[in-house]
Write a protein that holds these residues in place. Structure first.
Motif, short mmCIF file in Angstrom:
data_model
loop_
_atom_site.label_atom_id
_atom_site.label_comp_id
_atom_site.label_asym_id
_atom_site.label_seq_id
_atom_site.Cartn_x
_atom_site.Cartn_y
_atom_site.Cartn_z
N SER A 120 -35.41 -3.63 -7.87
CA SER A 120 -36.03 -4.49 -6.87
C SER A 120 -36.81 -5.62 -7.53
N PHE A 121 -37.14 -6.61 -6.72
CA PHE A 121 -37.88 -7.79 -7.22
C PHE A 121 -39.26 -7.43 -7.73
N LYS A 122 -39.74 -6.23 -7.41
CA LYS A 122 -41.09 -5.85 -7.83
C LYS A 122 -41.21 -5.81 -9.35
N ASP A 123 -40.08 -5.73 -10.04
CA ASP A 123 -40.13 -5.76 -11.51
C ASP A 123 -40.75 -7.06 -12.01
N GLY A 133 -43.07 2.52 -2.17
CA GLY A 133 -41.93 2.84 -3.03
C GLY A 133 -41.65 1.83 -4.10
N ASN A 134 -41.11 0.68 -3.74
CA ASN A 134 -40.59 -0.22 -4.77
C ASN A 134 -41.63 -0.68 -5.79
N ALA A 135 -42.83 -1.02 -5.33
CA ALA A 135 -43.86 -1.47 -6.28
C ALA A 135 -44.31 -0.31 -7.15
N VAL A 158 -38.29 -15.90 3.02
CA VAL A 158 -39.04 -15.00 2.14
C VAL A 158 -39.64 -13.86 2.97
N GLU A 159 -39.34 -12.64 2.59
CA GLU A 159 -39.89 -11.50 3.33
C GLU A 159 -41.40 -11.40 3.11
N LEU A 160 -42.07 -10.98 4.18
CA LEU A 160 -43.54 -10.96 4.14
C LEU A 160 -44.09 -9.65 4.69
N GLY A 161 -44.59 -8.82 3.77
CA GLY A 161 -45.30 -7.60 4.15
C GLY A 161 -46.72 -7.79 3.67
N ASN A 162 -46.98 -7.37 2.43
CA ASN A 162 -48.27 -7.66 1.79
C ASN A 162 -48.30 -9.07 1.21
N GLY A 163 -47.14 -9.64 1.02
CA GLY A 163 -47.08 -11.02 0.57
C GLY A 163 -46.98 -11.22 -0.93
N THR A 164 -46.56 -10.21 -1.70
CA THR A 164 -46.52 -10.43 -3.15
C THR A 164 -45.45 -11.46 -3.52
N LEU A 165 -44.33 -11.45 -2.84
CA LEU A 165 -43.32 -12.48 -3.12
C LEU A 165 -43.75 -13.79 -2.46
N GLU A 190 -38.88 -0.68 6.13
CA GLU A 190 -40.11 -0.01 5.68
C GLU A 190 -40.86 -0.82 4.62
N GLY A 191 -40.14 -1.60 3.83
CA GLY A 191 -40.78 -2.33 2.74
C GLY A 191 -41.73 -3.42 3.21
N ILE A 192 -41.54 -3.92 4.43
CA ILE A 192 -42.43 -4.98 4.92
C ILE A 192 -43.26 -4.51 6.11
N ALA A 193 -43.34 -3.19 6.31
CA ALA A 193 -44.09 -2.66 7.45
C ALA A 193 -45.57 -2.50 7.09
N ALA A 240 -27.44 -3.77 0.00
CA ALA A 240 -28.88 -4.04 -0.03
C ALA A 240 -29.67 -3.00 0.75
N GLU A 241 -30.93 -2.90 0.40
CA GLU A 241 -31.85 -2.03 1.14
C GLU A 241 -32.00 -2.53 2.58
N HIS A 242 -32.32 -1.61 3.50
CA HIS A 242 -32.49 -2.00 4.91
C HIS A 242 -33.48 -3.15 5.06
N THR A 243 -34.60 -3.06 4.32
CA THR A 243 -35.63 -4.11 4.40
C THR A 243 -35.04 -5.47 4.03
N THR A 244 -34.19 -5.47 3.04
CA THR A 244 -33.57 -6.71 2.58
C THR A 244 -32.64 -7.29 3.66
N MET A 258 -32.31 -11.16 -2.11
CA MET A 258 -31.81 -9.79 -2.00
C MET A 258 -32.76 -8.91 -2.82
N CYS A 259 -33.87 -8.57 -2.14
CA CYS A 259 -35.03 -7.96 -2.82
C CYS A 259 -34.77 -6.62 -3.46
N SER A 260 -33.93 -5.81 -2.82
CA SER A 260 -33.87 -4.41 -3.27
C SER A 260 -32.50 -3.79 -2.98
N ALA A 261 -32.09 -2.86 -3.84
CA ALA A 261 -30.75 -2.29 -3.79
C ALA A 261 -30.59 -1.24 -2.69
C1 PLP Z 1 -37.29 -4.31 -0.23
C2 PLP Z 1 -38.55 -5.07 -0.06
N1 PLP Z 1 -38.50 -6.31 0.42
C3 PLP Z 1 -39.62 -7.03 0.62
C4 PLP Z 1 -40.85 -6.54 0.33
C5 PLP Z 1 -42.01 -7.40 0.63
O1 PLP Z 1 -42.99 -7.53 -0.30
P1 PLP Z 1 -44.49 -7.71 0.13
O2 PLP Z 1 -44.95 -6.47 0.86
O3 PLP Z 1 -45.23 -7.86 -1.11
O4 PLP Z 1 -44.60 -8.90 1.02
C6 PLP Z 1 -40.95 -5.26 -0.20
C7 PLP Z 1 -42.25 -4.68 -0.54
O5 PLP Z 1 -42.38 -3.52 -0.85
C8 PLP Z 1 -39.78 -4.50 -0.39
O6 PLP Z 1 -39.83 -3.25 -0.88
#
Ligand code: PLP
Ligand code: ZN
Length: 364
Positions: free
Chosen positions: A93-96, A120-122, A218-225, A281-284, A327-331, A355-358
């Motif tokens: 995932s992009f968290k790397d 998970g990913n982070a 750009v996906e936005l949950g916590n906003g690290t990307l 789930e990754g952006i929830a 891709a992951e569901h979140t992606t 494509m943030c995550s596999a």
């Molecule tokens: C697959 C995926 N996409 C997007 C994000 C969004 O990142 P962020 O929560 O930092 O905005 C995450 C965060 O965990 C993620 O796992």
């Protein structure tokens, strides 16, 4: 290079073991970096650390941490959409990007033990990079996290601590431990060094395409990307490397969309929402810790927040797979949100999605 509190302006050395300012405000990183200059890219380094001239990073510890993360391809999805394959990373995932930069900093200042909370990913990414340089690591994961993700965390030798309840509650439990025991908080949201890594998403796009596409989703949950992308674009604009700010579109899931709700309601502060279960789930994230900073960026650049309809996530994931992209569901929510954006604004060419995550990460 120093930390500066985003709330009260107090300063702290970057060697501090405190996760945040005494006033409760989160730190930002302040330093005099080089202006963007393609000649300052280290073209002999095949990882995101080739951009280290433009990152807040001291010393050489990154050399023992890097696994060649970054440098992900941009490929064609269809006539209008390209995708950047950010799941081509050591932990998928992009968290790397963020974890490599953060753990390089931790190794540089001699951290021996850390905790982190993540859906998970982070957590996976921090666990992997800590394993690489022998930092002991404990990851707090909320109930409901995919078993695949927990298995990866444990494989890297980190301890996964399951916490019943919501993701926000899981973060509270972990932060209590940080406050009580003074252990280093290797958190992707709190720690400013994480964003030094996510900024490279944009640097790479510019180097590989020679330009920035007109529409960046750009996906936005916590906003690290998101924060990394906006910071990097502001930096390129100030350096004269781009002549305008592109159209950034923030993507949230319909079942947990605090930023979309806030903009819709006209409220100054982030509105409180009750998250509903979602496949994204990754952006929830109901209460992102950097909400004020993110809202300021959204307003400054007139960024639209678009939501992915929940029922569109699975079909979007299938469409990606039928183009070879698992891709992951979140992606997949990014593609679903792109479709919704087009319904509203018409055909939108020159769009780039991450494509943030596999896909194997969210199969359960
Ligand atoms: C697959 C995926 N996409 C997007 C994000 C969004 O990142 P962020 O929560 O930092 O905005 C995450 C965060 O965990 C993620 O796992
Ligand atoms: Zn402060």
């Amino acid at each position: 290079m120093q930390f500066i509190c985003t709330r009260c302006g107090a300063r702290a050395p970057v060697t501090t073991l405190r996760p945040a300012c005494e006033c409760g405000g989160l730190y930002a990183l302040q330093y005099e970096g080089a202006r963007w200059d393609p000649d300052k890219i280290d073209r002999n380094e095949w990882s995101l650390f080739r951009y280290r001239a433009f990152m807040g990073l001291e010393g050489d510890a990154w050399k023992s941490v890097t696994m060649g993360e970054g440098l992900t391809p941009v490929i064609r999805f269809d006539d209008n959409v390209s995708v950047k394959m950010d799941y081509f990373m050591p932990t998928l995932s992009f968290k790397d990007r963020g974890a490599a930069a953060l753990v390089a900093h931790m190794a540089q200042i001699g951290v021996r033990k850390c905790v982190q909370d993540s859906s998970g990913n982070a957590g996976i990414a921090v666990a992997a990079y800590c394993a690489r340089c022998g930092i002991e690591c404990e990851i707090y994961v909320p109930e409901g996290t995919s078993p695949n993700k927990i298995a990866m965390i444990e494989a890297y030798g980190a301890r996964a601590v399951g916490v019943p309840g919501s993701r926000d509650h899981c973060a509270d439990v972990c932060r209590k431990k940080v406050a009580q025991e003074g252990v280093y908080y290797a958190n992707h949201v709190f720690n400013p060094f994480f964003y030094e890594g996510t900024k490279t998403y944009v640097f790479e796009i510019l180097e590989q395409l020679g330009r920035i596409p007109e529409n960046l989703f750009v996906e936005l949950g916590n906003g690290t990307l998101f924060i990394g992308v906006v910071d990097a674009l502001e930096f390129l604009l100030a350096s004269g490397a781009i002549d305008h700010f592109p159209n950034v579109v923030a993507v949230q899931g319909e079942h947990c969309a605090p930023f979309a709700k806030t903009i819709e309601s006209g409220s100054e502060k982030l509105v409180h929402i009750t998250p509903e279960p979602t496949m994204a789930e990754g952006i929830a994230i109901g209460e992102p810790a950097r909400a004020d900073e993110i809202l300021a960026m959204i307003r400054k650049h007139g960024i639209e927040v678009v939501t992915a309809p929940e029922e569109a996530i699975l079909p979007a994931r299938a469409r990606l797979a039928r183009r070879g992209i698992y891709a992951e569901h979140t992606t997949a929510a990014a593609l679903a949100a792109y479709d919704r954006y087009c319904e509203k604004h018409g055909s939108t060419p020159d769009a780039l999605l991450s494509m943030c995550s596999a896909g194997i990460k969210s199969d359960h």
